[in-house]
Each structure stands twice: as structure tokens, then as C-alpha cells.
Design an enzyme around this catalytic site. Structure first.
Site, short mmCIF file in Angstrom:
data_model
loop_
_atom_site.label_atom_id
_atom_site.label_comp_id
_atom_site.label_asym_id
_atom_site.label_seq_id
_atom_site.Cartn_x
_atom_site.Cartn_y
_atom_site.Cartn_z
N CYS A 75 41.73 52.28 33.39
CA CYS A 75 40.98 51.91 34.57
C CYS A 75 40.00 52.99 34.57
O CYS A 75 40.31 54.24 35.11
CB CYS A 75 41.85 51.78 35.75
SG CYS A 75 41.24 51.38 37.32
N HIS A 161 38.80 43.20 26.97
CA HIS A 161 37.70 42.70 27.88
C HIS A 161 37.19 41.40 26.91
O HIS A 161 36.88 41.55 25.65
CB HIS A 161 36.67 43.56 28.20
CG HIS A 161 37.07 44.60 29.10
ND1 HIS A 161 36.82 44.39 30.54
CD2 HIS A 161 37.70 45.83 28.90
CE1 HIS A 161 37.38 45.48 31.18
NE2 HIS A 161 37.94 46.36 30.07
N GLU A 210 39.70 40.83 36.91
CA GLU A 210 40.35 41.60 36.12
C GLU A 210 42.04 41.29 35.98
O GLU A 210 42.54 40.46 36.99
CB GLU A 210 40.67 43.08 36.75
CG GLU A 210 39.23 43.81 36.87
CD GLU A 210 39.46 44.92 37.52
OE1 GLU A 210 40.58 45.73 37.02
OE2 GLU A 210 38.84 45.57 38.21
N CYS A 219 34.40 47.09 38.25
CA CYS A 219 35.50 47.42 37.15
C CYS A 219 34.83 48.47 36.21
O CYS A 219 33.90 47.93 35.45
CB CYS A 219 35.76 46.09 36.57
SG CYS A 219 37.18 46.43 34.96
N GLY A 222 35.27 47.50 32.68
CA GLY A 222 34.54 46.31 32.44
C GLY A 222 33.08 46.51 32.21
O GLY A 222 32.40 45.83 31.55
#
Length: 278
Positions: A75, A161, A210, A219, A222
Site C-alpha cells: 500500500c 493492477h 481497490e 491509491c 495505483g
């Protein structure tokens, strides 16, 4: 069991951060769901657990649980909050630390201006290692969702992703397509779905649905994945400003085989104590 916690956010992507070095905690999916509940718990997108390192040469271990109770590998916004937390709590005197995660070592650095830069490591582009089921390693891949074929780029930043280019991030069908992409059978570990609008070669707008959390205001991984995808597709040139609904990140990447550097804010909101019943 009473747990002390700190509520933090990185661009609106919010976290419950728990010091598991100075207090005993046995995190379970049930407890993560209870704490993450926005009506009956504290409420957050993810819980971040600060633990002692389990290997030499690193400072801490970093565990991440989604609000649905699932434990995930990485994260990015959380990594920035992690270093802000351990410095503020005087768990370290360093402003640059090495942190072990489920997907490897990351190196967050607290800058003099208060922003945090994180070496997010080298992105993984090989389908089998993302993981993404494909017989091709092409940068742009077709993904059939509900009868329509999307053009996605699959990237792992320690977590998977699927990035697609959209004409307008505001009107992108995030809530409709996000869950379908997240659970697509070609992503056996599920996937974060990114919707990227290219503004110019150094600027994008981004929304991300997510895994285990739904759409968040920002994110970090991301943003990294979107920039990697955009550079791979020759749409972007590093560095890139990423505008999310929660604010902006700066992402730099020099190409395959090199790490992604992410810079952005990390903010403490409040501290509290909760009776953990799960």
C-alpha cells in the site's frame, strides 16, 4: 482487549495505524473488519500494523489489512503514513527506513518539507508474476468484461493492477467496471482497477477501484502502476503528476529494471483507544 491507534490518511486514503511493538495484538480478518467498519468501528480503507523486523538489515515489518479483512502485499499511501507514524511516535530516530512487507523491502524517506518519498521497488511486468493469465507479454492486453473488450496494461507494484486509459476520469464507469475487473478470472489474486486520463505527458488524472476496499480517494501503488503503464504505452514521460480525488502525488520512473519513486503527503488525524471485541 483495548487497542491504541492513530487515524491517518494519505490524500484521503485513510488508515487505522496500530503499534504492535509496544502493545500486544493478534490481528485477524474478523478484527480487521470490526475496526475498519465506518459505523461500528473506527473506519478506514486499510489497517496498518507496525511490527518488529523479522530479518536483518531492516527496521520494521509492515502488515496491511483491507477493510474487508483480507491481508494484502503493499500500500503506497500507507507506506508514507508508516514512516510518518514511526518517526512521530519516536520508534526510530531515522528519517529513512527500510521496511519489510509481504512483497519485499520498501524504503520510505521523510523529507525536510514534510512530504514522504518512497522507493516502491522495481515494477513487475511479466504476466505470470503479477499474476495475470496471458499467453502474451504485450504492454496492452485485451480484457473481456461483460461483453466489452477493455485495453488494459497489467502491472504489479507488489500488488496487482489493471490500468486502462479513459477519456474522462470523472465519467469513467468505476463503480460498474471496478468490481468486475477486480474479480476477473484472469487475475487469480484479484486486482486493483485503475482508470487513467492522460492530461499531458507529465500529468494524469486517476481513479482506482481497490481490492477489498472499493474506490478510494487515492491509491499510491495505483498511481505508480498507472505511470508505469503510461510510460510503457509511450503516453507519459517521467516525472508525472498524478491527480487523484484526494490530492496529488509525484511519480518518477526511469524505465524497466529501475525502481518507482513516489512522493506525497502523510497526515495524522487523531489518536484514540477502542475496545476490540472481534
Amino acid at each position: 482487549m483495548k487497542l491504541k491507534f492513530t487515524k491517518m490518511h494519505g490524500l484521503g486514503n485513510d488508515f487505522v495505524v496500530i503499534d504492535a511493538i509496544n502493545q500486544a495484538i493478534s490481528m485477524t480478518p474478523e478484527l480487521a473488519r470490526a475496526l475498519g467498519d465506518r459505523r461500528f468501528g473506527v473506519g478506514c480503507d486499510q489497517l496498518l500494523i507496525v511490527e518488529r523486523a523479522t530479518q536483518p538489515g531492516v527496521d520494521f515489518r509492515y502488515r496491511i489489512f483491507n477493510a474487508d479483512g483480507s491481508e494484502v502485499e503493499q500500500c503506497g499511501n500507507g507506506a508514507r503514513c508508516f514512516v510518518r507514524f514511526v518517526v512521530d511516535k519516536q520508534l526510530t530516530a531515522k528519517t529513512e527506513i527500510r521496511v519489510e512487507t509481504k512483497s519485499g523491502i520498501i524504503a520510505p524517506h521523510l523529507n525536510d518539507d514534510g512530504l514522504v518519498t518512497v522507493d516502491m521497488g522495481v515494477p513487475e511486468l511479466t504476466p505470470a508474476r503479477i499474476p495475470f493469465v496471458s499467453e502474451s507479454d504485450a504492454v496492452v492486453q485485451p480484457l473481456e468484461v461483460d461483453g466489452q473488450v477493455l485495453a488494459i496494461t497489467a502491472v504489479s507494484m507488489g500488488n496487482p493492477h489493471a490500468v486502462q486509459v479513459v477519456a474522462d476520469a470523472d465519467t469513467a464507469p468505476v463503480e460498474q467496471l471496478g468490481p468486475r475487473i477486480e474479480h476477473h478470472p484472469r487475475f487469480p489474486a484479484r486486482v486493483n482497477a485503475g482508470f487513467m486520463q492522460v492530461v499531458d505527458e507529465h500529468s494524469i488524472r486517476l481513479r482506482v477501484f481497490e481490492r477489498g476496499a472499493g474506490e478510494t480517494l487515492a491509491c499510491g501503488t495505483g498511481a505508480c502502476a498507472a505511470v508505469v503503464a503510461g510510460i510503457q504505452r509511450q503516453l507519459l514521460v517521467s516525472p508525472v503528476r498524478v491527480a487523484t480525488r484526494g490530492g496529488e502525488l509525484s511519480i518518477a520512473w526511469n524505465g524497466p529494471g529501475t525502481p518507482v519513486l513516489m512522493t506525497g503527503p502523510a497526515v495524522s488525524v487523531f489518536e484514540g483507544e477502542i475496545e476490540a471485541r472481534a
